[in-house]
Scaffold this motif. Structure first.
Motif, PDB file in Angstrom:
ATOM      1  N   GLY A   1       0.885  -1.111  -0.050  1.00  0.00           N
ATOM      2  CA  GLY A   1      -0.103  -0.374  -0.177  1.00  0.00           C
ATOM      3  C   GLY A   1       1.228   1.663  -0.277  1.00  0.00           C
ATOM      4  N   ALA A   2       2.165   0.653   0.343  1.00  0.00           N
ATOM      5  CA  ALA A   2       2.579   1.907   0.180  1.00  0.00           C
ATOM      6  C   ALA A   2       3.114   3.014  -1.400  1.00  0.00           C
ATOM      7  N   GLN A   3       3.014   3.796  -1.655  1.00  0.00           N
ATOM      8  CA  GLN A   3       3.168   5.276  -3.033  1.00  0.00           C
ATOM      9  C   GLN A   3       4.545   5.534  -3.649  1.00  0.00           C
ATOM     10  N   VAL A   4       4.886   4.607  -4.519  1.00  0.00           N
ATOM     11  CA  VAL A   4       5.665   4.515  -5.037  1.00  0.00           C
ATOM     12  C   VAL A   4       6.676   5.134  -6.095  1.00  0.00           C
ATOM     13  N   TYR A   5       7.045   6.242  -6.172  1.00  0.00           N
ATOM     14  CA  TYR A   5       7.822   6.859  -6.713  1.00  0.00           C
ATOM     15  C   TYR A   5       8.900   6.591  -7.804  1.00  0.00           C
ATOM     16  N   ARG A   6       9.559   5.893  -8.385  1.00  0.00           N
ATOM     17  CA  ARG A   6      10.365   5.612  -9.264  1.00  0.00           C
ATOM     18  C   ARG A   6      11.475   6.524 -10.281  1.00  0.00           C
ATOM     19  N   GLY A   7      12.514   6.236 -10.687  1.00  0.00           N
ATOM     20  CA  GLY A   7      13.472   6.900 -11.943  1.00  0.00           C
ATOM     21  C   GLY A   7      13.929   8.506 -11.679  1.00  0.00           C
ATOM     22  N   LEU A   8      13.684   9.332 -10.674  1.00  0.00           N
ATOM     23  CA  LEU A   8      13.112  10.884 -10.371  1.00  0.00           C
ATOM     24  C   LEU A   8      14.954  10.800 -10.528  1.00  0.00           C
ATOM     25  N   PRO A   9      15.021  12.204 -11.672  1.00  0.00           N
ATOM     26  CA  PRO A   9      16.496  12.643 -11.666  1.00  0.00           C
ATOM     27  C   PRO A   9      17.043  13.173 -10.650  1.00  0.00           C
ATOM     28  N   TYR A  10      17.739  12.618 -10.028  1.00  0.00           N
ATOM     29  CA  TYR A  10      18.594  13.821  -9.007  1.00  0.00           C
ATOM     30  C   TYR A  10      19.886  14.542  -9.209  1.00  0.00           C
ATOM     31  N   ALA A  11      19.987  14.646 -10.817  1.00  0.00           N
ATOM     32  CA  ALA A  11      21.195  14.852 -11.396  1.00  0.00           C
ATOM     33  C   ALA A  11      20.989  14.166 -12.258  1.00  0.00           C
ATOM     34  N   GLN A  12      22.441  15.788 -12.752  1.00  0.00           N
ATOM     35  CA  GLN A  12      22.869  15.105 -14.548  1.00  0.00           C
ATOM     36  C   GLN A  12      24.314  14.964 -14.325  1.00  0.00           C
ATOM     37  N   ALA A  13      25.558  14.652 -15.112  1.00  0.00           N
ATOM     38  CA  ALA A  13      26.487  15.173 -15.512  1.00  0.00           C
ATOM     39  C   ALA A  13      26.548  13.938 -16.964  1.00  0.00           C
ATOM     40  N   GLU A  14      28.271  14.427 -17.051  1.00  0.00           N
ATOM     41  CA  GLU A  14      28.641  13.988 -18.508  1.00  0.00           C
ATOM     42  C   GLU A  14      29.922  13.541 -17.470  1.00  0.00           C
ATOM     43  N   ARG A  15      30.864  12.565 -18.697  1.00  0.00           N
ATOM     44  CA  ARG A  15      31.245  11.031 -18.172  1.00  0.00           C
ATOM     45  C   ARG A  15      32.024  11.938 -17.793  1.00  0.00           C
ATOM     46  N   PHE A  16      33.027  11.445 -16.552  1.00  0.00           N
ATOM     47  CA  PHE A  16      34.211  12.036 -15.610  1.00  0.00           C
ATOM     48  C   PHE A  16      34.671  13.707 -15.328  1.00  0.00           C
ATOM     49  N   ALA A  17      32.762  13.704 -14.972  1.00  0.00           N
ATOM     50  CA  ALA A  17      32.215  15.358 -14.339  1.00  0.00           C
ATOM     51  C   ALA A  17      31.413  14.927 -13.051  1.00  0.00           C
ATOM     52  N   GLU A  18      31.407  16.166 -12.493  1.00  0.00           N
ATOM     53  CA  GLU A  18      30.798  15.830 -11.273  1.00  0.00           C
ATOM     54  C   GLU A  18      29.062  16.567 -11.388  1.00  0.00           C
ATOM     55  N   PRO A  19      28.448  16.011 -10.846  1.00  0.00           N
ATOM     56  CA  PRO A  19      27.477  16.303 -10.741  1.00  0.00           C
ATOM     57  C   PRO A  19      26.077  17.528 -10.680  1.00  0.00           C
ATOM     58  N   ARG A  20      25.197  17.956 -11.284  1.00  0.00           N
ATOM     59  CA  ARG A  20      25.103  19.223 -11.829  1.00  0.00           C
ATOM     60  C   ARG A  20      23.150  18.682 -11.855  1.00  0.00           C
ATOM     61  N   SER A  21      23.010  20.109 -11.043  1.00  0.00           N
ATOM     62  CA  SER A  21      21.191  20.004 -11.344  1.00  0.00           C
ATOM     63  C   SER A  21      20.668  19.491 -12.070  1.00  0.00           C
ATOM     64  N   PRO A  22      18.997  18.593 -11.945  1.00  0.00           N
ATOM     65  CA  PRO A  22      18.829  17.882 -13.213  1.00  0.00           C
ATOM     66  C   PRO A  22      17.492  18.920 -13.317  1.00  0.00           C
ATOM     67  N   GLU A  23      17.749  18.938 -15.230  1.00  0.00           N
ATOM     68  CA  GLU A  23      17.028  19.607 -15.739  1.00  0.00           C
ATOM     69  C   GLU A  23      15.114  19.636 -15.775  1.00  0.00           C
ATOM     70  N   PRO A  24      14.831  20.063 -15.286  1.00  0.00           N
ATOM     71  CA  PRO A  24      13.187  20.338 -14.888  1.00  0.00           C
ATOM     72  C   PRO A  24      12.612  20.024 -16.269  1.00  0.00           C
ATOM     73  N   TRP A  25      11.892  19.437 -15.962  1.00  0.00           N
ATOM     74  CA  TRP A  25      10.505  18.920 -17.262  1.00  0.00           C
ATOM     75  C   TRP A  25       9.125  19.773 -17.085  1.00  0.00           C
ATOM     76  N   ILE A  26       8.404  19.640 -18.652  1.00  0.00           N
ATOM     77  CA  ILE A  26       6.939  19.977 -18.297  1.00  0.00           C
ATOM     78  C   ILE A  26       6.432  18.752 -18.208  1.00  0.00           C
ATOM     79  N   GLY A  27       4.933  18.542 -18.046  1.00  0.00           N
ATOM     80  CA  GLY A  27       3.988  18.345 -17.978  1.00  0.00           C
ATOM     81  C   GLY A  27       4.015  17.352 -16.532  1.00  0.00           C
ATOM     82  N   VAL A  28       3.354  16.407 -17.076  1.00  0.00           N
ATOM     83  CA  VAL A  28       3.394  14.875 -15.640  1.00  0.00           C
ATOM     84  C   VAL A  28       4.381  13.742 -15.690  1.00  0.00           C
ATOM     85  N   ARG A  29       5.585  13.864 -15.345  1.00  0.00           N
ATOM     86  CA  ARG A  29       6.463  12.554 -14.864  1.00  0.00           C
ATOM     87  C   ARG A  29       5.927  11.260 -14.421  1.00  0.00           C
ATOM     88  N   ASP A  30       6.531  10.353 -15.042  1.00  0.00           N
ATOM     89  CA  ASP A  30       5.632   8.518 -15.198  1.00  0.00           C
ATOM     90  C   ASP A  30       6.742   8.313 -14.552  1.00  0.00           C
TER      91      ASP A  30
END
Length: 498
Positions: free
Chosen positions: A27-56
């Motif tokens: 009965g728990a609510q489950v939200y999967r695959g939420l992006p918490y950061a983005q990063a190029e190869r061998f680079a430090e992570p940075r804030s994720p890009e926001p999205w438009i609409g409702v993310r599944d």
């Protein structure tokens, strides 16, 4: 036709709107695959890009690229370098401000994921009224490169940077999922536990979490600059790159092939495999870790947060599945067990160590004694040393899991990861649990797991455990078995020979 999962309401986060599913069993609510950061190869992570609409958020996001593990108990999910995502399990997305438990997965820093049946947090969230978060972070050569491909200031502990980025995202967003950003507890198994000790030592992680649970973390070391240089040279030789910057655009398959070759070299090199140190994992790096995490703890420079730490009774014990691998079997010998203490203390002291274990475990053969020694050296002793040092500055508790895994391959010992599914309440669904136990959990085992989850939730909620704190000299330890008990210095004084 299968029933479609029931959907949650839409939650508005700072990045955009999301909609998950309701776990049909708990009965728990489950939200999967939420992006918490983005990063190029061998680079430090940075804030994720926001999205438009409702993310599944019904399905898992991609996991970090990795080689197929030697014990592949399930099909690897989709892999992608864009793997910095997490999963949230919550009783309700309301204003209740529940304690937050953030799980950092195991896998020797080269494999694993925050998704899968063993790591599912729905039951823990629902039964204990907490929010559970599981994360992915970069692994292997992509997460722990032994070089700075993007210049002298580029970090080498990118996996740790990813974990910090996930904690920052949780601090900013978890209230929308019913969690309290001021009551965040890290818990992690094996490489996850090792990561947590590193985060306790990491200045960038200060204030992002408030309690720590280290489960069967090993050694708490970090690769020296000299070893990193040697490893970097091997990576360049195996990939054919002239310098590390070429690897920024190299095909992923080439990097994973080099990674696999390096892991096999470590396994097959008698001069290196005795120490069992990881090839990829925390590194001495001026941009992040100035010293091994254990050195920071012993010196009293770590974040002084409430700590629960422990291990299983026989982490690296002799089992039939270890006997089936030549490189592991070679470690479970008298000669291999004596090599490291001989280098450290001399031959006489090394023989005394062996003799002390032989006296403590009468009738055990050389392989079983070697397993006991290796278990203490890599898991139990580091936990004891960390607990004793940390207890001088912050409330500290210790546990030991002693229930033996009864399957034929597990050899009826309490080996590494025997307790993992117990903490999360996933024994019935976990392929790891089926491998180790060979059957469904019993009523008594379910009761033990429920007690462990209650202890974990109490610690997350209050920063305290239900038994007295750990103190040097007493070493009071919760023993998790089918009998509920406490012990002073469990296992006698054998560990003191080290």
């Amino acid at each position: 036709m299968t029933d479609q999962p029931r959907r949650t309401g839409v939650i508005q986060t700072r990045s955009g709107a999301v909609q998950g599913v309701v776990d049909p069993l708990w009965g728990a609510q489950v939200y999967r695959g939420l992006p918490y950061a983005q990063a190029e190869r061998f680079a430090e992570p940075r804030s994720p890009e926001p999205w438009i609409g409702v993310r599944d958020a019904a399905g898992n996001g991609p996991v970090a690229p990795q080689n197929a593990p030697e014990f592949n108990l399930s099909v690897l999910p989709a892999m992608d370098e864009a793997c910095l995502n997490l999963n949230v399990f919550t009783p309700a997305a309301d204003a209740a401000r529940r304690p937050v438990l953030v799980y950092i997965h195991a896998g020797a820093f080269v494999s694993g994921a925050g998704s899968g049946a063993t790591q599912d947090g729905a039951r823990l969230a629902a039964e204990e009224d907490v929010v559970v978060v599981t994360i992915n972070y970069r692994l292997g050569i992509l997460g722990w490169p032994p070089f700075s491909a993007r210049g002298a200031g580029a970090g080498r502990n990118l996996g740790l940077s990813d974990q910090v980025a996930a904690l920052a995202w949780i601090g900013d967003h978890i209230a929308a999922f019913g969690g309290d950003p001021g009551k965040v507890t890290l818990f992690g198994y094996s490489a996850g536990g090792w990561s947590i000790v590193a985060l306790l030592a990491l200045p960038a992680a200060k204030g992002l979490f408030h309690r720590a649970v280290v489960q069967s973390g090993s050694e708490f070391s970090a690769t020296s600059p000299g070893d990193q240089d040697a490893l970097a040279a091997r990576v360049l030789a195996l990939t054919g790159a002239a310098d590390a910057s070429e690897l920024i655009s190299a095909p992923l398959d080439r990097l994973l092939a080099a990674q696999q070759a390096l892991l096999e070299e470590r396994q097959n090199d008698p001069a290196r495999r005795v120490d069992e140190g990881v090839v990829f994992g925390p590194r001495i790096d001026p941009a992040s870790l100035a010293e091994p995490p254990m050195a920071t703890v012993l010196a009293g420079r770590e974040h002084p947060l409430p700590l629960l730490i422990g291990s299983t009774e026989d982490e690296l014990g002799w089992t039939p599945f270890r006997a089936g691998l030549d490189w592991l079997a070679a470690l479970h010998t008298r000669d291999a067990s004596l090599e490291t203490p001989t280098r450290a203390f001399g031959a006489a002291r090394a023989r005394a160590i062996w003799d002390a274990y032989a006296a403590a475990y009468p009738g055990a053969d050389d392989a079983a004694l070697a397993g006991r020694i290796r278990s203490d050296r890599y898991y139990r002793l580091p936990a004891i040393h960390a607990a004793e040092a940390h207890a001088a500055r912050a409330p500290t508790w210790m546990y030991r899991f002693e229930l033996k895994a009864p399957s034929e391959v597990a050899g009826n010992v309490s080996t590494h990861a025997t307790d993992l599914a117990f903490w999360l309440g996933t024994m019935a669904a976990s392929p790891l649990q089926r491998f180790l136990f060979g059957r469904a959990p019993t009523v008594d085992e379910e009761a033990l797991a429920r007690r462990m989850r209650a202890d974990l939730a109490m610690f997350a909620r209050t920063g305290r455990c239900a038994w007295p704190p750990y103190r040097a000299g007493e070493r009071l330890t919760r023993l998790y078995d089918l009998q509920d008990s406490l012990a002073e210095d469990p296992g006698g004084g054998v560990r003191d020979v080290w």
